[in-house]
Motif scaffolding. Structure first.
Motif, mmCIF file in Angstrom:
data_model
loop_
_atom_site.group_PDB
_atom_site.id
_atom_site.type_symbol
_atom_site.label_atom_id
_atom_site.label_comp_id
_atom_site.label_asym_id
_atom_site.label_seq_id
_atom_site.Cartn_x
_atom_site.Cartn_y
_atom_site.Cartn_z
ATOM 1 N N GLU A 158 -12.678 41.255 2.018
ATOM 2 C CA GLU A 158 -13.094 41.351 3.414
ATOM 3 C C GLU A 158 -14.434 42.091 3.514
ATOM 4 O OE1 GLU A 158 -11.793 40.277 6.279
ATOM 5 O OE2 GLU A 158 -9.597 40.114 6.091
ATOM 6 N N ARG A 159 -14.503 43.209 2.807
ATOM 7 C CA ARG A 159 -15.706 44.046 2.897
ATOM 8 C C ARG A 159 -16.921 43.348 2.283
ATOM 9 N NH1 ARG A 159 -12.475 45.963 5.570
ATOM 10 N NH2 ARG A 159 -13.743 44.630 6.907
ATOM 11 N N TYR A 206 -2.960 43.390 -1.233
ATOM 12 C CA TYR A 206 -3.618 43.646 0.054
ATOM 13 C C TYR A 206 -4.943 44.386 -0.153
ATOM 14 C CZ TYR A 206 -4.993 45.997 4.279
ATOM 15 O OH TYR A 206 -5.742 46.479 5.306
ATOM 16 N N TYR A 257 -4.540 37.286 0.080
ATOM 17 C CA TYR A 257 -3.696 37.429 1.267
ATOM 18 C C TYR A 257 -2.399 36.633 1.138
ATOM 19 C CZ TYR A 257 -6.523 40.167 4.540
ATOM 20 O OH TYR A 257 -7.182 41.189 5.179
ATOM 21 N N TYR A 278 -8.531 43.198 0.986
ATOM 22 C CA TYR A 278 -9.381 44.079 1.789
ATOM 23 C C TYR A 278 -10.759 44.224 1.150
ATOM 24 C CZ TYR A 278 -10.938 48.330 4.173
ATOM 25 O OH TYR A 278 -11.661 49.251 4.886
ATOM 26 N N TRP A 285 -0.704 40.921 8.376
ATOM 27 C CA TRP A 285 -1.321 40.272 7.214
ATOM 28 C C TRP A 285 -1.243 38.752 7.326
ATOM 29 C CZ3 TRP A 285 1.583 43.931 3.325
ATOM 30 C CH2 TRP A 285 0.932 45.184 3.320
#
Length: 311
Positions: free
Chosen positions: A216-217, A209, A258, A213, A276
């Motif tokens: 994602e950033r 995860y 993910y 993440y 999630w």
């Protein structure tokens, strides 16, 4: 952590010579030895600690003699501080563990048993006591352990852990955990390395995860740059195509992370599973245009090792 003390601290100094306690003047070597020997044979922790401190000074003053008295004092000092170190780690008393651990490392800088347990203790302080004050120590000793392992400087055994792989995974996990707030990229890279070894960490959803993440950033930043650099273009040129392909690869890695997170969260009955899974579905549909193939992806998510985290 299982009890790992196993060091007897009684009667390592036998046959002590009779002598008076420390007086105003510097005691003789025999008097000093006798006083330490007397202290080691009591059952009072404070006496044994005092004997340890006196023993260290004794070795500073007389260590070059290399006779039986020196050997006995040296054995007591080494056994005592290692036992106290183990007790401190077992009780997650990081300040005390650092005190004795640093003293051991001053004499044995390549003692990977001590470095790995200092990193472990720092992590335990965070997870069991919510004490993050040892983050820098945890990272430093985890990295030192990894370097020592890479150089072949291994402990006599890996207790209380199973083997080198389990410890190495834990060291990378420690670096990752303590780096999330300060350096997300380092955290993601460290978690990926942790999952590459055979250990319980490999089957936990949390590391994957954090990697998702991280993507994602960096996707957010890449998407913003893409809009700024190419938003006004009426047709795709080479630069736009290259940037789009880079973003697509980023999305693919995010989806992979993910998918692993969700698959493992299902087995854990993790409270964050639905959140999630919803995010995975959204990203997958955005990248593929529909959710076709998502079930198959989840079915095979753990069938191959995870690739290196980039960039």
């Amino acid at each position: 952590m299982k009890k790992i003390v196993g060091f007897l601290l009684i009667a390592v100094l036998t046959g002590a010579l009779a002598g008076s306690a420390f007086a105003q003047k510097q005691p003789s070597k025999d008097e000093w030895f006798a006083q330490i020997a007397k202290l080691t044979n009591t059952k009072k922790p404070e006496d044994r600690e005092k004997a340890y401190q006196m023993g260290k000074e004794f070795l500073v003053q007389h260590g070059k003699d290399n006779d039986d008295k020196i050997k006995k004092i040296k054995a007591y000092v080494e056994n005592y501080r290692l036992a106290e170190f183990n007790i401190a780690v077992d009780k997650v008393e990081m300040t005390k563990a650092l005190q004795y651990g640093k003293e051991i490392l001053a004499d044995e800088p390549e003692n990977s048993y001590v470095t790995m347990n200092l990193a472990y203790c720092a992590l335990e302080a965070l997870t069991t006591k919510q004490d993050s004050s040892f983050a820098a120590d945890g990272i430093a000793y985890a990295n030192q352990t990894i370097s020592l392992f890479d150089a072949g400087k291994l402990p006599k055994d890996f207790k209380p852990f199973k083997n080198q792989d389990e410890v190495t995974a834990l060291m990378y996990y420690t670096v990752g955990t303590f780096s999330i707030e300060s350096d997300l990229k380092l955290a993601a890279h460290s978690f990926q390395k942790a999952t590459a070894f055979e250990s319980q960490i490999k089957s936990k959803s949390y590391p994957y995860y954090i990697i998702a993440y991280y993507y994602e950033r960096i996707y957010e930043a890449a998407a913003t740059d893409f809009k700024k650099n190419h938003g006004s273009k009426s047709s795709e040129d080479a630069a736009m195509k290259a940037d789009r392909e880079a973003i697509d690869k980023m999305l693919d890695r995010m989806i992979d992370a993910y998918a692993r997170t969700v698959k493992l969260a299902e087995a854990e009955n993790n409270a964050s599973l639905n959140t999630w899974k919803a995010r995975l579905t959204d990203v997958y549909k955005f990248r593929k245009g529909s959710d076709q193939g998502l079930s198959e992806l989840l079915g095979s998510a753990l069938s191959t090792p995870m690739g290196d985290v980039v960039p």
